[in-house]
Structure formats: C-alpha cells, structure tokens
Design an enzyme around this catalytic site. Structure first.
Site, PDB file in Angstrom:
ATOM      1  N   SER A  17      -1.265   2.098   0.983  1.00 30.20           N
ATOM      2  CA  SER A  17      -2.273   3.115   1.291  1.00 30.20           C
ATOM      3  C   SER A  17      -3.658   2.710   0.809  1.00 30.20           C
ATOM      4  CB  SER A  17      -1.878   4.447   0.640  1.00 30.20           C
ATOM      5  OG  SER A  17      -1.721   4.284  -0.757  1.00 30.20           O
ATOM      6  N   HIS A  44       0.093   1.819   8.122  1.00 36.83           N
ATOM      7  CA  HIS A  44       0.139   2.860   7.090  1.00 36.83           C
ATOM      8  C   HIS A  44       0.586   4.194   7.674  1.00 36.83           C
ATOM      9  CE1 HIS A  44      -2.139   5.638   4.110  1.00 36.83           C
ATOM     10  NE2 HIS A  44      -0.889   5.457   3.730  1.00 36.83           N
ATOM     11  N   GLU A  86      -2.413   4.540  10.377  1.00 39.64           N
ATOM     12  CA  GLU A  86      -3.576   3.660  10.284  1.00 39.64           C
ATOM     13  C   GLU A  86      -3.108   2.211  10.415  1.00 39.64           C
ATOM     14  OE1 GLU A  86      -6.681   5.947   7.307  1.00 39.64           O
ATOM     15  OE2 GLU A  86      -4.954   4.939   6.391  1.00 39.64           O
ATOM     16  N   ASN A  98      -7.485   8.079   2.793  1.00 40.13           N
ATOM     17  CA  ASN A  98      -7.485   8.132   1.336  1.00 40.13           C
ATOM     18  C   ASN A  98      -8.870   7.952   0.731  1.00 40.13           C
ATOM     19  OD1 ASN A  98      -4.795   8.687   1.209  1.00 40.13           O
ATOM     20  ND2 ASN A  98      -4.155   6.588   0.834  1.00 40.13           N
TER      21      ASN A  98
END
Length: 283
Positions: free
Chosen positions: A119, A140, A152, A190
């Site tokens: 991540s 991801h 992602e 994130n």
C-alpha cells in the site's frame, strides 16, 4: 500476454480475498502460505465468504462450488512456478518483500508477472531485486478485497507497458475500478487517507472530543461509512504506523509524522481488530 493462472502469497485476510476475486473471475488460483494450518485457514476464509454470498442470494451453491474448485492451497513455493501472475500480500516490510521477490524470480517462467499488493512501499526497490524488473508492478487491492471496488495499478519506472496493460486487464476481469499511478509513497488513496487518520488521533490527543464523538462527526458530517478510529482498527494500527512512516520517509512533511499515541499503542500490542484491542475494545 495472456494470464490464466494466478499465484497469491500471504496468509492474511487480504490474500484469501484476492484469491477469491481471481477465482470468481475465472482464473485458476494457487494460494501459498508458509504453514499448512494458515494455508487451510485461508481456504476456509474463502469458503465462509462464499457461504455469506449464497445466504445473501448473490451466487448459487453451484457457482460457489465452481469458484472454490479453482483454488488450491500449498506450502511449497515451487508450486507457483506455472503461474502467469503472482500477487504478493505479505507483511509490509521492504527487506522481506525483496528477498521474496528475488526467490520468486528464480522460480517462475520467463514471461510471468510479479506484483506486490503493497500500500505504500517503493515498488521499484522490490523490482530491482528480481531478474526481470520490467515484469514487476504493484496491484494494490483494498480491504476487504471482495467488496472494495478499487484497484491501484502501480507503475515503477522499470515496468514495461505490456506488464502494466496485463495487470490492468487482470484487475478489470475481477470487475474492479482501475486507476494507474506512479510509484510514489501512498499512491492516491493512502497519500490522502492517512494524514486524515493521523490528524484524527492528534485531535483526540488534544482533548477536543472523544473518539466516539470524532467517529460520529465524520460519519454524520461527511457521510463516511466509518469514523477514523473504527477505520484505523480495521486497517490495523501496525499497518497504519508503517504507512505513515513510509510517507514521512519519502516526503518529510510534518503532517505525515505518526502521532505519538499511535506509536505507543503499537508498542503495547494494541493493533486493532486483529488483536481484539485497538482504539476500541473487541474482546
């Protein structure tokens, strides 16, 4: 670059979730864990997830049986040799991932793609540990992988266009919304999410409000499905700390510096739902 057989490495909920997504999309899946009991538990996790889908009328028993038949579990890393795409979902530790990818690059075929579900970590550093860095990328998934729609695709500077296109095609076959991002700490989600979570902890530390009040406010005022403290507990406080550390290491911005309270809780072993205690108590 045709992908038919997926390998998944990692003994957590994320690994079994990715395996279920791939099998439901029609791929053959080999799920590898280092220990037989955790490998069996991962298959059991998939069975429980499929049972819930049957109970909710989303799939039939026959469809569940077909999905499960596509998943085999193993403790033998050599069993991943026939895979066209391998997705790693082990602990967020760069050294561990680099060692694993170096080993995998000696096992898989010359055209296989190696992907990490990291991540936050730099994918290029993982790719550099392999024989063919042009065939390494990030894929991801978000937790829980079976429910979250986004994936992602992370393109390090070493990855070929063919590798990224194949990764995109796989994620779309899993019926995910796909975004392609450059290899930068935190990627999109994130990089935006964790400063918010970190600031929620700092707000609580300042005695502005209780954790419950902050969670209620973000659900009711912003329409978020979960408040920041419930989400931190779901993600895992150790994982959250690792992500914030990686963000701070790359950007050196004060907003990314982990809250002292978060560090203390991880040191105490209060990791969230996984340890039955985090910001809230799950015992």
């Amino acid at each position: 670059m045709e992908i038919r057989h997926i390998g998944v490495l990692g003994s957590g909920i994320m690994g079994s979730g990715i395996a279920e997504c791939a099998a439901e999309a029609g791929f053959e899946v080999t799920l590898r864990s280092r220990k037989q009991d955790t490998a069996d538990q991962m298959r059991h996790n998939v069975e429980k997830s499929l049972l819930r889908k049957i109970e909710r009328g989303k799939i039939s028993q026959e469809e569940a049986k077909e999905i499960l038949s596509k998943i085999r579990v193993t403790t033998n890393i050599e069993a991943l040799a026939p895979c066209d795409l391998l997705i790693e979902s082990v602990v967020e530790d760069l050294t561990i991932k680099k060692h694993l990818f170096a080993e995998l690059s000696l096992i898989v075929g010359e055209t296989a793609i190696l992907a990490t579900n990291t991540s936050t970590l730099a994918v290029v550093e993982i790719a550099a540990a392999t024989k063919h860095p042009e065939r390494v990328c990030g894929i991801h998934f978000f937790n829980p992988a079976t429910l979250m729609k986004l994936v992602e695709i992370v393109k390090p500077i070493t990855a070929s266009d063919e590798t990224i296109e194949a990764a995109q095609a796989f994620a779309r076959a899993c019926k995910k919304d796909v975004v392609t991002v450059k290899d930068q700490a935190g990627f999109i989600v994130n990089a935006l999410l964790f400063p918010y979570l970190n600031n929620a902890i700092k707000l609580y530390e300042s005695a502005m409000a209780t954790m419950e009040e902050i969670d209620i406010s973000m659900r009711g005022g912003c329409g978020f499905p979960m408040g920041p403290f419930a989400l931190l507990d779901l993600v895992g406080l150790d994982t959250s700390l690792a992500i914030l550390n990686a963000l701070y290491e790359e950007f050196k911005e004060p907003n990314y510096a982990p809250s002292p309270l978060l560090r203390r809780m991880v040191a105490a072993g209060y990791l969230g739902r996984k340890s039955k205690r985090g910001f809230f108590d799950y015992r």
